[in-house]
Design a protein around this motif. Structure first.
Motif, PDB file in Angstrom:
ATOM      1  N   THR A  26       0.840  -1.193   0.000  1.00  0.00           N
ATOM      2  CA  THR A  26       0.000   0.000   0.000  1.00  0.00           C
ATOM      3  C   THR A  26       0.874   1.241   0.000  1.00  0.00           C
ATOM      4  N   TYR A  27       0.334   2.289  -0.604  1.00  0.00           N
ATOM      5  CA  TYR A  27       1.069   3.543  -0.749  1.00  0.00           C
ATOM      6  C   TYR A  27       0.130   4.698  -0.420  1.00  0.00           C
ATOM      7  N   ARG A  30      -1.025   6.306  -4.213  1.00  0.00           N
ATOM      8  CA  ARG A  30      -1.400   5.505  -5.383  1.00  0.00           C
ATOM      9  C   ARG A  30      -2.148   4.252  -4.947  1.00  0.00           C
ATOM     10  N   ALA A  31      -2.706   3.548  -5.906  1.00  0.00           N
ATOM     11  CA  ALA A  31      -3.481   2.336  -5.633  1.00  0.00           C
ATOM     12  C   ALA A  31      -2.582   1.231  -5.076  1.00  0.00           C
ATOM     13  N   PRO A  32      -3.161   0.293  -4.320  1.00  0.00           N
ATOM     14  CA  PRO A  32      -2.367  -0.822  -3.788  1.00  0.00           C
ATOM     15  C   PRO A  32      -1.947  -1.779  -4.902  1.00  0.00           C
ATOM     16  N   ILE A  33      -0.946  -2.583  -4.607  1.00  0.00           N
ATOM     17  CA  ILE A  33      -0.475  -3.608  -5.540  1.00  0.00           C
ATOM     18  C   ILE A  33      -0.434  -4.939  -4.788  1.00  0.00           C
ATOM     19  N   LEU A  34      -1.088  -5.938  -5.345  1.00  0.00           N
ATOM     20  CA  LEU A  34      -1.066  -7.298  -4.801  1.00  0.00           C
ATOM     21  C   LEU A  34       0.041  -8.062  -5.508  1.00  0.00           C
ATOM     22  N   ILE A  45      -0.669  -7.523  -9.294  1.00  0.00           N
ATOM     23  CA  ILE A  45      -1.988  -7.105  -9.743  1.00  0.00           C
ATOM     24  C   ILE A  45      -2.218  -5.694  -9.224  1.00  0.00           C
ATOM     25  N   SER A  46      -2.575  -4.794 -10.137  1.00  0.00           N
ATOM     26  CA  SER A  46      -2.850  -3.419  -9.745  1.00  0.00           C
ATOM     27  C   SER A  46      -3.832  -2.807 -10.734  1.00  0.00           C
ATOM     28  N   ALA A  47      -4.376  -1.666 -10.366  1.00  0.00           N
ATOM     29  CA  ALA A  47      -5.274  -0.938 -11.251  1.00  0.00           C
ATOM     30  C   ALA A  47      -4.470  -0.317 -12.387  1.00  0.00           C
TER      31      ALA A  47
END
Length: 100
Positions: A26-27, A30-34, A45-47
Motif C-alpha cells: 500500500t502507498y 497511489r493504488a495498492p499492488i497485490l 496485480i494493480s489498477a
C-alpha cells in the motif's frame, strides 16, 4: 497485416511449493499492488489507473470469491484424500503402524 483489433494474451501457471509469498503493498499516493511470488515467478496485480475505479473493485471482489472457492475446494480435496487413506489403512489406522 497491422494487428489492429487483436489482443495478445498470456497464460501463467503458478505451482506453489516451499517458496511462496503473498503481499499487498500500500502507498499513500497511489493504488495498492497485490504481489504473489512463487519460486522464480512473481505476479503483481494493480489498477491500470493511479486510482482504482468501480471496475477494479468488482475485480477485487471476484478475486476474493475465487480464492475462497479455491480454499474450500482444496480443503474438501484434502479431507477426502485423508478419508480415503484412513479407509484403506488396516483397522482405519492411517499411520500404517500397528500396536503390538
Amino acid at each position: 497485416m497491422s494487428g489492429e483489433g487483436k489482443r495478445s494474451y498470456t497464460t501463467l501457471g503458478l505451482h506453489i511449493g516451499a517458496e511462496w509469498s503473498v503481499l499487498c503493498h500500500t502507498y499513500p499516493d497511489r493504488a495498492p499492488i497485490l504481489v504473489v511470488d512463487a519460486g522464480r515467478v512473481s505476479l503483481s496485480i494493480s489498477a491500470m489507473e493511479q486510482a482504482p475505479d468501480a471496475r477494479h473493485a468488482d475485480f477485487a471482489y471476484k478475486l476474493l470469491a475465487a480464492v475462497n472457492d479455491y480454499l474450500i475446494a482444496y480443503e474438501k480435496y484434502q479431507f477426502e484424500t485423508q478419508e480415503a487413506a484412513n479407509a484403506a489403512a488396516p483397522d482405519g489406522d492411517a499411520s500404517g503402524s500397528r500396536a503390538v
